[in-house]
Scaffold this active site. Structure first.
Site, PDB file in Angstrom:
ATOM      1  N   CYS A  78       0.791  -1.239   0.000  1.00 14.29           N
ATOM      2  CA  CYS A  78       0.000   0.000   0.000  1.00 14.29           C
ATOM      3  C   CYS A  78       0.820   1.283   0.000  1.00 14.29           C
ATOM      4  O   CYS A  78       0.686   2.085  -0.922  1.00 14.29           O
ATOM      5  CB  CYS A  78      -0.946  -0.007   1.198  1.00 14.29           C
ATOM      6  SG  CYS A  78      -2.208  -1.260   1.032  1.00 14.29           S
TER       7      CYS A  78
HETATM    8  N1  LIG Z   1      -3.696  -5.278   1.326  1.00 16.54           N
HETATM    9  C1  LIG Z   1      -4.044  -4.369   2.241  1.00 16.54           C
HETATM   10  O1  LIG Z   1      -3.619  -4.432   3.402  1.00 16.54           O
HETATM   11  C2  LIG Z   1      -4.994  -3.250   1.888  1.00 16.54           C
HETATM   12  C3  LIG Z   1      -5.545  -2.478   2.918  1.00 16.54           C
HETATM   13  C4  LIG Z   1      -6.429  -1.436   2.583  1.00 16.54           C
HETATM   14  C5  LIG Z   1      -6.746  -1.190   1.254  1.00 16.54           C
HETATM   15  N2  LIG Z   1      -6.192  -1.965   0.275  1.00 16.54           N
HETATM   16  C6  LIG Z   1      -6.615  -1.748  -1.124  1.00 16.54           C
HETATM   17  O2  LIG Z   1      -7.587  -2.740  -1.425  1.00 16.54           O
HETATM   18  C7  LIG Z   1      -7.492  -3.134  -2.821  1.00 16.54           C
HETATM   19  C8  LIG Z   1      -7.303  -4.642  -2.919  1.00 16.54           C
HETATM   20  O3  LIG Z   1      -6.044  -4.968  -2.371  1.00 16.54           O
HETATM   21  P1  LIG Z   1      -5.631  -6.485  -2.030  1.00 16.54           P
HETATM   22  O4  LIG Z   1      -4.309  -6.390  -1.333  1.00 16.54           O
HETATM   23  O5  LIG Z   1      -6.753  -7.183  -1.368  1.00 16.54           O
HETATM   24  O6  LIG Z   1      -5.459  -7.076  -3.509  1.00 16.54           O
HETATM   25  P2  LIG Z   1      -5.095  -8.586  -3.921  1.00 16.54           P
HETATM   26  O7  LIG Z   1      -4.219  -8.484  -5.113  1.00 16.54           O
HETATM   27  O8  LIG Z   1      -4.630  -9.337  -2.707  1.00 16.54           O
HETATM   28  O9  LIG Z   1      -6.506  -9.242  -4.349  1.00 16.54           O
HETATM   29  C9  LIG Z   1      -7.200  -8.925  -5.510  1.00 16.54           C
HETATM   30  C10 LIG Z   1      -8.048 -10.134  -5.917  1.00 16.54           C
HETATM   31  O10 LIG Z   1      -8.870  -9.756  -7.041  1.00 16.54           O
HETATM   32  C11 LIG Z   1      -8.985 -10.877  -7.914  1.00 16.54           C
HETATM   33  N3  LIG Z   1      -9.410 -10.409  -9.244  1.00 16.54           N
HETATM   34  C12 LIG Z   1      -8.636  -9.831 -10.218  1.00 16.54           C
HETATM   35  N4  LIG Z   1      -9.416  -9.524 -11.281  1.00 16.54           N
HETATM   36  C13 LIG Z   1     -10.688  -9.891 -10.979  1.00 16.54           C
HETATM   37  C14 LIG Z   1     -11.938  -9.800 -11.641  1.00 16.54           C
HETATM   38  N5  LIG Z   1     -12.048  -9.256 -12.866  1.00 16.54           N
HETATM   39  N6  LIG Z   1     -13.043 -10.258 -11.019  1.00 16.54           N
HETATM   40  C15 LIG Z   1     -12.960 -10.825  -9.784  1.00 16.54           C
HETATM   41  N7  LIG Z   1     -11.812 -10.936  -9.101  1.00 16.54           N
HETATM   42  C16 LIG Z   1     -10.686 -10.466  -9.675  1.00 16.54           C
HETATM   43  C17 LIG Z   1      -7.608 -11.517  -7.873  1.00 16.54           C
HETATM   44  O11 LIG Z   1      -7.676 -12.876  -8.296  1.00 16.54           O
HETATM   45  C18 LIG Z   1      -7.258 -11.366  -6.363  1.00 16.54           C
HETATM   46  O12 LIG Z   1      -7.655 -12.508  -5.620  1.00 16.54           O
HETATM   47  C19 LIG Z   1      -6.348  -2.290  -3.392  1.00 16.54           C
HETATM   48  O13 LIG Z   1      -6.886  -1.108  -3.950  1.00 16.54           O
HETATM   49  C20 LIG Z   1      -5.519  -1.925  -2.151  1.00 16.54           C
HETATM   50  O14 LIG Z   1      -4.800  -0.738  -2.340  1.00 16.54           O
HETATM   51  C21 LIG Z   1      -5.351  -3.012   0.550  1.00 16.54           C
HETATM   52  O1  LIG Z   2       6.771   2.755  12.851  1.00 14.45           O
HETATM   53  C1  LIG Z   2       6.741   2.131  11.783  1.00 14.45           C
HETATM   54  C2  LIG Z   2       5.564   1.500  11.297  1.00 14.45           C
HETATM   55  C3  LIG Z   2       5.623   0.839  10.080  1.00 14.45           C
HETATM   56  N1  LIG Z   2       6.769   0.786   9.364  1.00 14.45           N
HETATM   57  C4  LIG Z   2       6.796   0.101   8.060  1.00 14.45           C
HETATM   58  O2  LIG Z   2       5.733   0.616   7.265  1.00 14.45           O
HETATM   59  C5  LIG Z   2       5.238  -0.372   6.378  1.00 14.45           C
HETATM   60  C6  LIG Z   2       3.722  -0.463   6.483  1.00 14.45           C
HETATM   61  O3  LIG Z   2       3.357  -0.949   7.763  1.00 14.45           O
HETATM   62  P1  LIG Z   2       1.841  -0.997   8.264  1.00 14.45           P
HETATM   63  O4  LIG Z   2       1.218   0.316   8.076  1.00 14.45           O
HETATM   64  O5  LIG Z   2       1.828  -1.560   9.628  1.00 14.45           O
HETATM   65  O6  LIG Z   2       1.255  -2.104   7.295  1.00 14.45           O
HETATM   66  P2  LIG Z   2       0.209  -2.126   6.064  1.00 14.45           P
HETATM   67  O7  LIG Z   2      -0.476  -3.435   6.176  1.00 14.45           O
HETATM   68  O8  LIG Z   2       0.933  -1.785   4.812  1.00 14.45           O
HETATM   69  O9  LIG Z   2      -0.896  -1.000   6.393  1.00 14.45           O
HETATM   70  C7  LIG Z   2      -0.884   0.302   5.797  1.00 14.45           C
HETATM   71  O10 LIG Z   2      -1.440   0.269   4.488  1.00 14.45           O
HETATM   72  C8  LIG Z   2      -2.784  -0.267   4.443  1.00 14.45           C
HETATM   73  C9  LIG Z   2      -3.181  -0.350   2.976  1.00 14.45           C
HETATM   74  O11 LIG Z   2      -3.607   0.871   2.468  1.00 14.45           O
HETATM   75  C10 LIG Z   2      -3.695   0.635   5.255  1.00 14.45           C
HETATM   76  O12 LIG Z   2      -5.022   0.135   5.205  1.00 14.45           O
HETATM   77  C11 LIG Z   2      -3.189   0.712   6.715  1.00 14.45           C
HETATM   78  O13 LIG Z   2      -4.017   1.612   7.461  1.00 14.45           O
HETATM   79  C12 LIG Z   2      -1.751   1.205   6.696  1.00 14.45           C
HETATM   80  O14 LIG Z   2      -1.212   1.197   8.026  1.00 14.45           O
HETATM   81  C13 LIG Z   2       5.951  -1.685   6.763  1.00 14.45           C
HETATM   82  O15 LIG Z   2       7.009  -1.918   5.843  1.00 14.45           O
HETATM   83  C14 LIG Z   2       6.500  -1.401   8.149  1.00 14.45           C
HETATM   84  O16 LIG Z   2       7.681  -2.138   8.412  1.00 14.45           O
HETATM   85  C15 LIG Z   2       7.930   1.398   9.834  1.00 14.45           C
HETATM   86  O17 LIG Z   2       8.973   1.365   9.170  1.00 14.45           O
HETATM   87  N2  LIG Z   2       7.874   2.058  11.032  1.00 14.45           N
END
Ligand SMILES: NC(=O)c1ccc[n+]([C@@H]2O[C@H](COP(=O)([O-])OP(=O)(O)OC[C@H]3O[C@@H](n4cnc5c(N)ncnc54)[C@H](O)[C@@H]3O)[C@@H](O)[C@H]2O)c1
Ligand SMILES: O=c1ccn([C@@H]2O[C@H](COP(=O)(O)OP(=O)(O)O[C@H]3O[C@H](CO)[C@@H](O)[C@H](O)[C@H]3O)[C@@H](O)[C@H]2O)c(=O)[nH]1
Length: 430
Positions: A269
């Site tokens: 992210c």
């Molecule tokens: N990973 C996180 O911690 C996190 C947290 C907050 C927000 N987000 C956001 O959420 C969104 C999703 O992230 P993610 O990490 O879950 O992605 P991901 O890549 O883990 O998952 C996406 C899924 O969508 C599926 N897919 C692709 N094309 C498709 C289609 N046409 N129809 C149905 N399924 C399809 C893929 O097979 C996959 O399983 C992104 O915009 C990301 O920035 C991610």
């Molecule tokens: O004090 C800190 C905290 C985090 N990190 C690094 O920052 C990155 C992101 O960490 P973290 O935010 O805990 O993990 P994510 O799962 O990537 O979560 C972020 O990204 C997500 C996807 O958008 C959001 O939903 C969350 O709120 C946001 O915290 C990692 O590489 C950590 O090692 C540091 O270096 N120092």
């Protein structure tokens, strides 16, 4: 309520299982047959604490998965939880979202009742109204506001604590443009907000909801980069940065969280989201100087780490153990892990690299099939000339005697986690 979630990755799977946990009937739609089969067998397709238990409990009952978009017809609202990666120049790549919206729109053409389509993915301001909605309209033959609405509900969960974060959030942001969409979103989140300990509900517009997500991530990433800048200055003056950061964290305006100095931020992210909002800002004629600096500091941290290593060991021909391949502890996700630029640079310098991670080795092997992998931290350290600590897994904090198996131990700790020993060369990055 009956909900459909398109995309069953880190976010889609977590929110589907959690929505089932708070009482909704949920169907996950994904194009990946393996993911669908895994979910339907009651297992989680990803490593995330607590997720296996929820899926095991609800699969086959309030939670199911399918590759068939027709499943959305029997639901009240659909969440789009698809990847929004970066293009080479940092812009958001919406092709996956558009393809899914097209399939969803074509399916919604067959639906007579009202439906709400909610963007859950992180998308730059105006995307839901100006990109997703037109695709849905074209494919469904319906107009937004007549037959269906769009909404935006950004997700703030962190990997490694995704279930806990989703079920007990600081805030829930509900972006909508019509009363009916706002009511539907409220109805989806009411059961979750009722059981959460203290969740603020922010009702806002769609493009505000989109921007809140970027502002949140950009602020956190920039906070870490500022902390790294300060900690780098501390190191040059031989000042203990942990004491400095602990002290500034006592100021409630600064806060004690996200003050972890080290090798910087990675993950699926922060890097792509900061790049996307920087590119979007430039598109409208604004140079976001603070965010550009945050990226520059972050890119420099792995380079600093290798410079410190070079002060003690010539990497050419040296066996270097890299401890930690996941981008953070608690996950098997290696996307934009800090281990990637470090290992690239080590290989360029002619080092012989052995990697170890408690859960992320298989994912990392897909990116680096040719380096060695060890089954334990101790095995990675055995015979190594140097060790780089990249991820703050708890088990690395417990390492002590294991360093005796190294040739002449040199440890560069990118997360300031290892217990110091006076009889080995130990350098914290900051
Ligand atoms: N990973 C996180 O911690 C996190 C947290 C907050 C927000 N987000 C956001 O959420 C969104 C999703 O992230 P993610 O990490 O879950 O992605 P991901 O890549 O883990 O998952 C996406 C899924 O969508 C599926 N897919 C692709 N094309 C498709 C289609 N046409 N129809 C149905 N399924 C399809 C893929 O097979 C996959 O399983 C992104 O915009 C990301 O920035 C991610
Ligand atoms: O004090 C800190 C905290 C985090 N990190 C690094 O920052 C990155 C992101 O960490 P973290 O935010 O805990 O993990 P994510 O799962 O990537 O979560 C972020 O990204 C997500 C996807 O958008 C959001 O939903 C969350 O709120 C946001 O915290 C990692 O590489 C950590 O090692 C540091 O270096 N120092």
């Amino acid at each position: 309520m009956k909900l459909s979630i398109i995309g069953s990755g880190y976010v889609g799977t977590t929110i589907a299982a959690c929505f089932a946990e708070v009482g909704h009937d949920v169907v996950n739609v994904d194009i990946d047959e393996d993911v669908v089969a895994t979910l339907n067998s009651g297992e989680s397709p990803i490593h995330e604490p607590g997720l296996d238990d929820l899926i095991e409990e609800h699969a086959g009952d309030r939670l199911r998965a399918t590759t068939d978009y027709e499943a959305v017809l029997d639901t009240d609202a659909t969440f789009l939880a698809l990847s929004t990666p970066s293009t080479d120049d940092g812009h958001i790549d919406l092709s996956i979202m558009e393809a899914a919206a097209e399939s969803l729109g074509a399916t919604l053409a067959e639906k007579d009742d009202y439906h709400l389509v909610v963007t859950k993915s992180t998308v730059v301001p105006t995307t839901t109204e100006e990109v997703i909605a037109p695709v849905l309209e074209e494919a469904s033959g319906k107009r937004v506001g007549e037959g269906f609405d769009v909404g935006m509900n950004p997700e703030f969960l962190r990997e490694g604590s995704a279930v806990e974060d989703f079920l007990d959030p600081d805030k829930v942001v509900l972006g909508s443009q019509t009363d009916r969409a706002a009511e539907t979103l409220r109805a989806v989140f009411d059961p979750l907000v009722e059981q959460a300990s203290d969740a603020a509900v922010v009702e806002t517009g769609i493009r505000e909801a989109e921007m809140i997500k970027y502002a949140n991530n950009a602020f956190l990433a920039a906070k870490i980069s500022l902390v790294n800048d300060l900690a780098n200055i501390c190191k040059e003056y031989d000042v203990d940065s942990s004491e400095v950061l602990d002290a500034i964290g006592l100021d409630s305006r600064i806060g004690s969280e996200f003050l972890g100095a080290g090798v910087g931020w990675g993950g699926s992210c922060f890097p792509k989201d900061v790049a996307a909002i920087v590119a979007a800002a430039r598109d409208v004629g604004y140079e976001p100087a603070m965010l550009e600096a945050a990226v520059a500091v972050n890119d420099r941290q792995p380079v600093r780490m290798l410079d410190i290593l070079r002060d003690h060991v010539d990497p050419s021909g040296a066996r270097v153990a890299v401890l930690g391949l996941a981008f953070k502890p608690g996950t098997d996700d290696v996307r934009n892990s800090r281990a990637i630029p470090l290992i690239d640079a080590l290989l360029d310098a002619g080092a012989d690299v052995v990697g170890y991670d408690p859960v992320a080795t298989e994912n990392f092997r897909e990116k680096f099939p040719d380096i060695d992998y060890a089954d334990s931290a101790g095995a990675a350290l055995d015979g190594a000339d140097a060790a780089l600590v990249v991820t703050d897994w708890d088990e690395f904090a417990a390492l002590y005697d294991e360093f005796d198996a190294m040739n002449e131990p040199v440890v560069v700790d990118g997360r300031s986690i290892v217990t110091r020993r006076d009889d080995i060369v130990y350098e914290s990055l900051v």
